[in-house]
Design a protein around this motif. Sequence first.
Motif, PDB file in Angstrom:
ATOM      1  N   ILE A 254      -4.858  -4.286  23.230  1.00 14.61           N
ATOM      2  CA  ILE A 254      -3.545  -4.312  22.589  1.00 14.61           C
ATOM      3  C   ILE A 254      -3.656  -4.809  21.148  1.00 14.61           C
ATOM      4  O   ILE A 254      -3.030  -4.256  20.229  1.00 14.61           O
ATOM      5  CB  ILE A 254      -2.569  -5.203  23.388  1.00 14.61           C
ATOM      6  N   GLY A 255      -4.464  -5.853  20.938  1.00 16.25           N
ATOM      7  CA  GLY A 255      -4.613  -6.402  19.596  1.00 16.25           C
ATOM      8  C   GLY A 255      -5.201  -5.397  18.617  1.00 16.25           C
ATOM      9  O   GLY A 255      -4.682  -5.212  17.508  1.00 16.25           O
ATOM     10  N   LEU A 256      -6.298  -4.743  19.006  1.00 17.76           N
ATOM     11  CA  LEU A 256      -6.910  -3.739  18.141  1.00 17.76           C
ATOM     12  C   LEU A 256      -5.935  -2.596  17.853  1.00 17.76           C
ATOM     13  O   LEU A 256      -5.827  -2.126  16.704  1.00 17.76           O
ATOM     14  CB  LEU A 256      -8.179  -3.188  18.791  1.00 17.76           C
ATOM     15  N   SER A 257      -5.216  -2.153  18.869  1.00 17.35           N
ATOM     16  CA  SER A 257      -4.286  -1.039  18.704  1.00 17.35           C
ATOM     17  C   SER A 257      -3.117  -1.416  17.807  1.00 17.35           C
ATOM     18  O   SER A 257      -2.688  -0.620  16.962  1.00 17.35           O
ATOM     19  CB  SER A 257      -3.781  -0.577  20.078  1.00 17.35           C
ATOM     20  N   LEU A 258      -2.588  -2.635  17.968  1.00  9.94           N
ATOM     21  CA  LEU A 258      -1.468  -3.070  17.139  1.00  9.94           C
ATOM     22  C   LEU A 258      -1.882  -3.206  15.676  1.00  9.94           C
ATOM     23  O   LEU A 258      -1.166  -2.742  14.769  1.00  9.94           O
ATOM     24  CB  LEU A 258      -0.924  -4.402  17.653  1.00  9.94           C
ATOM     25  N   VAL A 259      -3.033  -3.835  15.435  1.00  7.75           N
ATOM     26  CA  VAL A 259      -3.496  -4.005  14.053  1.00  7.75           C
ATOM     27  C   VAL A 259      -3.767  -2.647  13.410  1.00  7.75           C
ATOM     28  O   VAL A 259      -3.370  -2.392  12.256  1.00  7.75           O
ATOM     29  CB  VAL A 259      -4.752  -4.888  14.020  1.00  7.75           C
ATOM     30  N   ALA A 260      -4.435  -1.757  14.150  1.00  4.96           N
ATOM     31  CA  ALA A 260      -4.729  -0.431  13.607  1.00  4.96           C
ATOM     32  C   ALA A 260      -3.452   0.366  13.360  1.00  4.96           C
ATOM     33  O   ALA A 260      -3.333   1.068  12.345  1.00  4.96           O
ATOM     34  CB  ALA A 260      -5.643   0.330  14.563  1.00  4.96           C
ATOM     35  N   THR A 261      -2.485   0.257  14.266  1.00  5.82           N
ATOM     36  CA  THR A 261      -1.223   0.969  14.089  1.00  5.82           C
ATOM     37  C   THR A 261      -0.489   0.472  12.851  1.00  5.82           C
ATOM     38  O   THR A 261       0.004   1.270  12.032  1.00  5.82           O
ATOM     39  CB  THR A 261      -0.328   0.794  15.328  1.00  5.82           C
ATOM     40  N   ALA A 262      -0.394  -0.850  12.693  1.00  3.69           N
ATOM     41  CA  ALA A 262       0.289  -1.417  11.526  1.00  3.69           C
ATOM     42  C   ALA A 262      -0.408  -1.009  10.228  1.00  3.69           C
ATOM     43  O   ALA A 262       0.247  -0.604   9.247  1.00  3.69           O
ATOM     44  CB  ALA A 262       0.349  -2.935  11.644  1.00  3.69           C
ATOM     45  N   ALA A 263      -1.746  -1.099  10.209  1.00  2.50           N
ATOM     46  CA  ALA A 263      -2.481  -0.728   9.007  1.00  2.50           C
ATOM     47  C   ALA A 263      -2.314   0.753   8.687  1.00  2.50           C
ATOM     48  O   ALA A 263      -2.141   1.141   7.516  1.00  2.50           O
ATOM     49  CB  ALA A 263      -3.971  -1.056   9.194  1.00  2.50           C
ATOM     50  N   THR A 264      -2.336   1.590   9.712  1.00  7.57           N
ATOM     51  CA  THR A 264      -2.175   3.028   9.507  1.00  7.57           C
ATOM     52  C   THR A 264      -0.802   3.346   8.932  1.00  7.57           C
ATOM     53  O   THR A 264      -0.665   4.173   8.013  1.00  7.57           O
ATOM     54  CB  THR A 264      -2.383   3.777  10.832  1.00  7.57           C
ATOM     55  N   LEU A 265       0.234   2.706   9.457  1.00  6.83           N
ATOM     56  CA  LEU A 265       1.587   2.961   8.971  1.00  6.83           C
ATOM     57  C   LEU A 265       1.761   2.489   7.529  1.00  6.83           C
ATOM     58  O   LEU A 265       2.416   3.164   6.724  1.00  6.83           O
ATOM     59  CB  LEU A 265       2.605   2.275   9.879  1.00  6.83           C
ATOM     60  N   VAL A 266       1.191   1.336   7.199  1.00  4.59           N
ATOM     61  CA  VAL A 266       1.293   0.843   5.817  1.00  4.59           C
ATOM     62  C   VAL A 266       0.635   1.819   4.848  1.00  4.59           C
ATOM     63  O   VAL A 266       1.202   2.194   3.807  1.00  4.59           O
ATOM     64  CB  VAL A 266       0.650  -0.555   5.700  1.00  4.59           C
ATOM     65  N   VAL A 267      -0.581   2.254   5.190  1.00  5.54           N
ATOM     66  CA  VAL A 267      -1.283   3.204   4.329  1.00  5.54           C
ATOM     67  C   VAL A 267      -0.517   4.521   4.242  1.00  5.54           C
ATOM     68  O   VAL A 267      -0.385   5.118   3.158  1.00  5.54           O
ATOM     69  CB  VAL A 267      -2.717   3.440   4.847  1.00  5.54           C
ATOM     70  N   ALA A 268       0.019   4.982   5.369  1.00  2.00           N
ATOM     71  CA  ALA A 268       0.748   6.252   5.381  1.00  2.00           C
ATOM     72  C   ALA A 268       2.010   6.180   4.536  1.00  2.00           C
ATOM     73  O   ALA A 268       2.331   7.128   3.806  1.00  2.00           O
ATOM     74  CB  ALA A 268       1.085   6.637   6.814  1.00  2.00           C
ATOM     75  N   VAL A 269       2.744   5.071   4.625  1.00  2.00           N
ATOM     76  CA  VAL A 269       3.958   4.920   3.809  1.00  2.00           C
ATOM     77  C   VAL A 269       3.604   4.963   2.329  1.00  2.00           C
ATOM     78  O   VAL A 269       4.283   5.614   1.517  1.00  2.00           O
ATOM     79  CB  VAL A 269       4.681   3.611   4.164  1.00  2.00           C
ATOM     80  N   MET A 270       2.544   4.270   1.942  1.00  7.30           N
ATOM     81  CA  MET A 270       2.119   4.280   0.546  1.00  7.30           C
ATOM     82  C   MET A 270       1.770   5.692   0.084  1.00  7.30           C
ATOM     83  O   MET A 270       2.184   6.126  -1.000  1.00  7.30           O
ATOM     84  CB  MET A 270       0.921   3.355   0.365  1.00  7.30           C
ATOM     85  N   MET A 271       1.035   6.431   0.908  1.00  7.00           N
ATOM     86  CA  MET A 271       0.593   7.764   0.512  1.00  7.00           C
ATOM     87  C   MET A 271       1.751   8.754   0.462  1.00  7.00           C
ATOM     88  O   MET A 271       1.898   9.519  -0.498  1.00  7.00           O
ATOM     89  CB  MET A 271      -0.477   8.262   1.486  1.00  7.00           C
ATOM     90  N   VAL A 272       2.592   8.738   1.477  1.00  2.63           N
ATOM     91  CA  VAL A 272       3.705   9.695   1.528  1.00  2.63           C
ATOM     92  C   VAL A 272       4.708   9.404   0.422  1.00  2.63           C
ATOM     93  O   VAL A 272       5.224  10.330  -0.226  1.00  2.63           O
ATOM     94  CB  VAL A 272       4.371   9.650   2.915  1.00  2.63           C
ATOM     95  N   SER A 273       5.000   8.133   0.182  1.00  2.00           N
ATOM     96  CA  SER A 273       5.940   7.781  -0.883  1.00  2.00           C
ATOM     97  C   SER A 273       5.383   8.169  -2.242  1.00  2.00           C
ATOM     98  O   SER A 273       6.115   8.701  -3.098  1.00  2.00           O
ATOM     99  CB  SER A 273       6.240   6.283  -0.837  1.00  2.00           C
ATOM    100  N   ALA A 274       4.092   7.910  -2.461  1.00  2.29           N
ATOM    101  CA  ALA A 274       3.480   8.279  -3.740  1.00  2.29           C
ATOM    102  C   ALA A 274       3.488   9.788  -3.936  1.00  2.29           C
ATOM    103  O   ALA A 274       3.763  10.288  -5.033  1.00  2.29           O
ATOM    104  CB  ALA A 274       2.059   7.738  -3.811  1.00  2.29           C
ATOM    105  N   ALA A 275       3.196  10.528  -2.854  1.00  2.00           N
ATOM    106  CA  ALA A 275       3.202  11.983  -2.955  1.00  2.00           C
ATOM    107  C   ALA A 275       4.614  12.523  -3.193  1.00  2.00           C
ATOM    108  O   ALA A 275       4.793  13.543  -3.856  1.00  2.00           O
ATOM    109  CB  ALA A 275       2.617  12.591  -1.683  1.00  2.00           C
ATOM    110  N   ARG A 276       5.620  11.830  -2.654  1.00  2.00           N
ATOM    111  CA  ARG A 276       7.009  12.249  -2.837  1.00  2.00           C
ATOM    112  C   ARG A 276       7.492  11.980  -4.262  1.00  2.00           C
ATOM    113  O   ARG A 276       8.211  12.794  -4.855  1.00  2.00           O
ATOM    114  CB  ARG A 276       7.888  11.491  -1.845  1.00  2.00           C
ATOM    115  N   LEU A 277       7.092  10.840  -4.826  1.00  2.00           N
ATOM    116  CA  LEU A 277       7.580  10.446  -6.147  1.00  2.00           C
ATOM    117  C   LEU A 277       6.742  11.024  -7.285  1.00  2.00           C
ATOM    118  O   LEU A 277       7.237  11.179  -8.395  1.00  2.00           O
ATOM    119  CB  LEU A 277       7.592   8.915  -6.257  1.00  2.00           C
ATOM    120  N   SER A 278       5.486  11.332  -6.998  1.00  2.00           N
ATOM    121  CA  SER A 278       4.607  11.850  -8.037  1.00  2.00           C
ATOM    122  C   SER A 278       3.796  13.012  -7.474  1.00  2.00           C
ATOM    123  O   SER A 278       2.743  12.808  -6.862  1.00  2.00           O
ATOM    124  CB  SER A 278       3.671  10.736  -8.534  1.00  2.00           C
TER     125      SER A 278
END
Length: 546
Positions: A322-346
């Motif tokens: 559970i710990g590995l999955s939660l940390v990986a999920t949170a990290a993946t979502l943070v990176v994805a939000v950064m990438m998708v938002s950057a691609a949307r704005l620029s």
Amino acid sequence: MAAVGMLVLLPLASLIGIAAEGDAEIWPHLLANVLPSSIVDTLALLAGVAVVAGSMGITTAWLVTAHRFPGRGMLVWLLPLPLAVPTYITAYIYVEMFDSAGLVQMALREFMGWRSRADYWFPEIRSLPGCILVMSVVLYPYIYIAARAMFLTQSASMLEVARTLGASRIKLFRIIALPLARPALAVGVSLALLEALNDIGASEYLGVRTLTVSVYNTWLNRGSLAGAAQIACVMLAFVVGLILIERYGRRDRRYAPSPKRHRTVHPVPLVGGRAWLAAVLCAVPAVLGFILPTGFLLRETLRGSLFTQLDADFLAHFLTTIGLSLVATAATLVVAVMMVSAARLSKTPLTKGALFAAGLGYALPGTVLALGLMTPLVGFDNLIGMIWRTLTGERLGLLLMGAAGGIVIAYVIRFLSIATGSLSAGLDRVSPSLEDAARTLGASRREMVWTIQIPLMRPALASAALLIFVDCIKELPATLLLRPLNTETLSTLVYTYASRGRFEDGSLAALVIVLVGLIPVIQLVRSAEAHPKRAEAEASSGSSSP
């Protein structure tokens, strides 16, 4: 953005470097003794899964979408549920049930009076056909979900016109519904084949020597890292081929129904033998892929009183998972939000290229990804260790390689495309006028992301989080190869029991994996079933308005 793209491409570059630095004598040996049989088995497995899983997924999706028959309402919910059962768990269960010492053959011998296998013939589950069957009954929901989504959105008007021109139900399906669904089917089939290529537990246990199994055996059992890297490079050719096939299947195939008076397909009742035949055809995949494996796990757990395994060790394995999955999920979502938002704005070539590179991670089999990450992780650990020793004079242990950090990085790279795809689809539904209005009011990019994009992406974030979390729990190859010493997750625990010939002792861990995996699958089915109801309600309100 560029850093994330490089993070995904780094394992590929490292893999090629390891393969190139290997002993020149390794490649001829692999080419003569390992690759021919591995390539043949891999091609045969992928072809078989494409045919069997594709037939199951397309047939069941069309039947439950276009027809009414006994049990249809329940089967709509049951058919996607095999997604919650990993292929390796299904393989272990099928061996326990259908092998010569399994429950089915023992019951047949007792009932018929047979004394040994020489007295009768029974299909061998530890074989290539057995592996194709096991993977197909688990992976067909990828095709089923994609096909059903397309069948639900097809216009009823075209099908009605074809009926008035005398087209039979089979012809209607063959010349109209199936060609229109081809883009979605290409995506579904490619996902199923990538999962089949990624598998190591099922194919190894069933005696099918795929390229994935050869990478694992060459690396760990034979101690040849360079040889494993060279086989992994061959696997990359298969990955590229699957991606090209998927894009070829979607080429120049776009279909958008008119928003005016669009009516979705209404199921046509079947009667008599056809109704019961449709019910059987839809029930068989659900039984083989979900009901049978889940029932077996529950039976073994209760019969063996395995709830006594709920001790401190099992709790530690569960919390690690559970710990590995939660940390990986949170990290993946943070990176994805950064990438998708950057691609949307620029919308620059750099952001588009980085977003494309992020999507390649899911296409990398876990064994290839783990092998490619080894050199970068060791290099990072050595660099940090050297800096720490210079500053403090003390040695620093491993931070990433052979530690939890390496597994988390592998999870992020492998499942980042799920998050970016889901968030991009969510943002595409947002009108650009909202962002334009925020710009005119002087909002900065950070404010636009926090106040507009993230709140509007919450449903997509929740869906992506569920899918990534469960995929992390089920992931076996990368976890098996990168886990720290004396560390077990639920997936590696099940694999360990099966490797020792005592899979039934791991039934509780397998059952927990399946039960956790049911959560996103049920949510996915609920969302899919709500879509046609909303469309029908909107169509009804539109037609009744003056």
